[in-house]
Enzyme design. Structure first.
Site, short mmCIF file in Angstrom:
data_model
loop_
_atom_site.label_atom_id
_atom_site.label_comp_id
_atom_site.label_asym_id
_atom_site.label_seq_id
_atom_site.Cartn_x
_atom_site.Cartn_y
_atom_site.Cartn_z
N LYS A 22 0.85 -1.19 0.00
CA LYS A 22 0.00 0.00 0.00
C LYS A 22 0.89 1.25 0.00
O LYS A 22 0.69 2.18 -0.79
CB LYS A 22 -0.87 0.01 1.25
N ASN A 23 1.92 1.26 0.86
CA ASN A 23 2.68 2.49 1.09
C ASN A 23 3.72 2.80 0.01
O ASN A 23 4.40 3.82 0.10
CB ASN A 23 3.33 2.45 2.48
N ARG A 93 -4.59 10.71 4.50
CA ARG A 93 -3.49 11.66 4.66
C ARG A 93 -2.52 11.63 3.50
O ARG A 93 -1.97 12.64 3.11
CB ARG A 93 -2.69 11.29 5.92
N CYS A 117 -5.03 12.06 12.54
CA CYS A 117 -5.78 10.80 12.44
C CYS A 117 -5.70 10.14 13.81
O CYS A 117 -5.12 10.68 14.75
CB CYS A 117 -5.20 9.91 11.35
N ARG A 122 0.14 14.20 13.18
CA ARG A 122 0.74 13.96 11.86
C ARG A 122 0.80 15.22 10.98
O ARG A 122 0.19 15.29 9.92
CB ARG A 122 0.02 12.82 11.17
N ASP A 306 4.55 0.25 12.21
CA ASP A 306 3.36 -0.37 11.64
C ASP A 306 3.20 -1.82 12.07
O ASP A 306 2.19 -2.45 11.76
CB ASP A 306 3.37 -0.29 10.11
N ILE A 328 7.45 6.63 17.25
CA ILE A 328 7.14 7.36 16.02
C ILE A 328 5.88 8.18 16.13
O ILE A 328 5.84 9.36 15.75
CB ILE A 328 7.03 6.37 14.83
N ARG A 398 -8.46 -0.88 4.65
CA ARG A 398 -7.59 0.15 4.09
C ARG A 398 -6.24 -0.42 3.70
O ARG A 398 -5.59 0.07 2.80
CB ARG A 398 -7.34 1.27 5.12
#
Ligand code: EPZ
Length: 422
Positions: A22-23, A93, A117, A122, A306, A328, A398
């Site tokens: 996804k990223n 975002r 979020c 962020r 994550d 983070i 998502r």
């Protein structure tokens, strides 16, 4: 809203192929704004966030067509609009990734400030610092960022105040078309940054050093369309590795670069899990016991934030106590309350969660609060006694492609109830 129901207690067995990341898919779609023409993108996961970025680049004038199971064609010839509407940006975002490409190509970008979020405020101050250093005039008003430059951006030496993944992506995309050299120091080293740099270089950019703390970009006059095969999703891979570990299973996690899950593999080995790398397949076998091991999240190549929630689910069944520290994001422990409802013994103090392993977790109705928290609840449910109902699974959708299908193929008792009552 859909719910997912999991009957726990079955060890996962078999093999699972990891979907595209996804990223890295999101910045790759954004990068198509940089050059007119037809791009071919492959190994793109079927996720809600991918559908959102497609809507956003379509707003700017791209024409996007599906190509087979996991491919897309993007024709960015008609890009002429520089404004992204709030109602789209507020849902994701990563929409701010349009800023750099639009300023570089059109000289103008107007993107709604991404709200915070669940996991934290962020801000995007570093994105704006970088674009401003390259010569863009930045105005913020009425919840929108307006970036504007007369002529071309101009390369600069930029030192990031902190490690930001999408921040360095935005600056890299803008600098690719700037006049002269840009150096980004203190750059994020995530594999998704390297994947984007590879794609930009395939488009004719001149970028070196991606994956190291210093990235050097020689600006070029123009870029051209290219073809790209997206990398595998290291977080999805880590999630399935944790699921195999917590259920005492025996799973082959296929199609991922072991280097991209190195920190997770090392940590699981410390916990007594067998992790064997065979090329791009990782064989994971749960151990006799789950050894409690402390972890602190860090930018790549450290232990990924994550994966923090998923690791906490595993530690909730360890035979002893450990400390999980999140460095983070400021609010990434929302899975704790839900894990507690399943019987986990976890106390949060500031940035650290103190986890005391329990003998068993019990199934319960729980609620997903963010993407990785929902993955954590699914992992816990797979090992819990009895039935767990997870509501608000749109969070899960998502970032995980067909997760119940993949878990079912590994022997999990899992079903989705469309529109189910929470
Ligand atoms: C990316 O988010 C990922 N998302 C996140 O994955 C991931 O958790 C994060 O990187 C860290 O690895 C995408 O790539 C789409 P950051 P990003 O900028 O780029 C602060 C998931 O679950 N910061 O690296 O938004 C920020 O608040 C998601 O897939 C500033 O202060 O994260 C955070 O505390 C969640 N100012 C820290 O830096 C800025 O300008 C790291 O954020 C930018 C960031």
């Amino acid at each position: 809203m859909d719910v997912i129901v999991i009957e726990g207690g079955k060890p996962l067995k078999g093999s699972v192929t990891i979907s595209g990341a996804k990223n890295s898919a999101l910045p790759i779609f954004a990068a198509t704004l940089l050059a007119p023409g037809e791009f071919t993108l492959e190994n793109i996961p079927d996720l809600m966030d991918v559908r959102t970025i497609i809507k956003i680049i379509t707003e700017f004038g791209c024409r996007v067509r599906k190509n087979g199971a996991d491919g897309y064609t993007v024709d960015s010839t008609g890009v002429n609009n520089h404004e992204a509407p709030y109602d789209l940006v507020k849902t994701m975002r990563a929409s701010c990734l349009a800023l750099g490409p639009l300023v570089a190509r059109l000289g103008r970008a107007r993107v709604s400030l991404p709200g915070g979020c669940a996991i934290g405020e962020r801000p995007i101050d570093q994105h704006l610092k970088g674009l401003s250093a390259l010569g863009a005039r930045i105005d913020i008003s009425h919840g929108y960022v307006d970036a504007h430059v007369e002529g071309r951006l101009v390369g600069k030496h930029i030192t990031m105040d902190l490690v930001t993944v999408t921040g360095v992506m935005n600056i890299m995309m803008a600098a690719a078309l700037a006049d002269g050299q840009t150096v980004i120091d203190n750059a994020a080293r995530e594999p998704e940054v390297t994947a984007l740099a590879d794609f930009l270089n395939a488009m004719g950019a001149n970028i070196r050093g991606a994956g190291t703390p210093t990235i050097v970009i020689e600006g070029v006059r123009e870029l051209k369309p290219a073809r790209v095969t997206n990398i595998a999703d290291r977080v999805e891979a880590g999630t399935f590795m944790a699921a195999a570990a917590i259920t005492g299973g025996d799973v082959d996690v296929c199609g991922v670069d072991p280097v991209n899950v190195g920190a997770i593999s090392d940590k699981l080995r410390e916990c007594g899990v067998t992790v064997e790398e065979n090329g791009r397949n990782i064989h994971v076998r749960g151990g006799e016991r789950i050894i409690p091991i402390n972890v602190t999240t860090a930018p790549f190549p450290g232990f990924a934030t994550d994966m923090q929630a998923q690791y906490m689910a595993l530690m909730s069944l360890a035979d002893g106590a450990c400390v999980i520290t999140e460095t983070i994001f400021e609010n990434r422990f929302m899975h704790v309350a839900e894990l507690r409802r399943m019987g986990a013994d976890i106390t949060v103090s500031g940035k650290s969660a103190h986890v005391r392993g329990v003998k068993k977790l019990s199934g319960a109705p729980v609620m997903a609060t963010d993407l990785r928290a929902s993955a954590s609840l699914a992992i816990a449910a797979l090992a819990a006694e009895g039935e767990t109902t997870i509501s608000r699974v749109y969070h899960l959708d998502r970032g995980y492609e067909h997760i119940e299908r993949k878990l079912m193929s590994l022997g999990a008792t899992i079903r989705r109830i469309p529109g189910g009552k929470p």
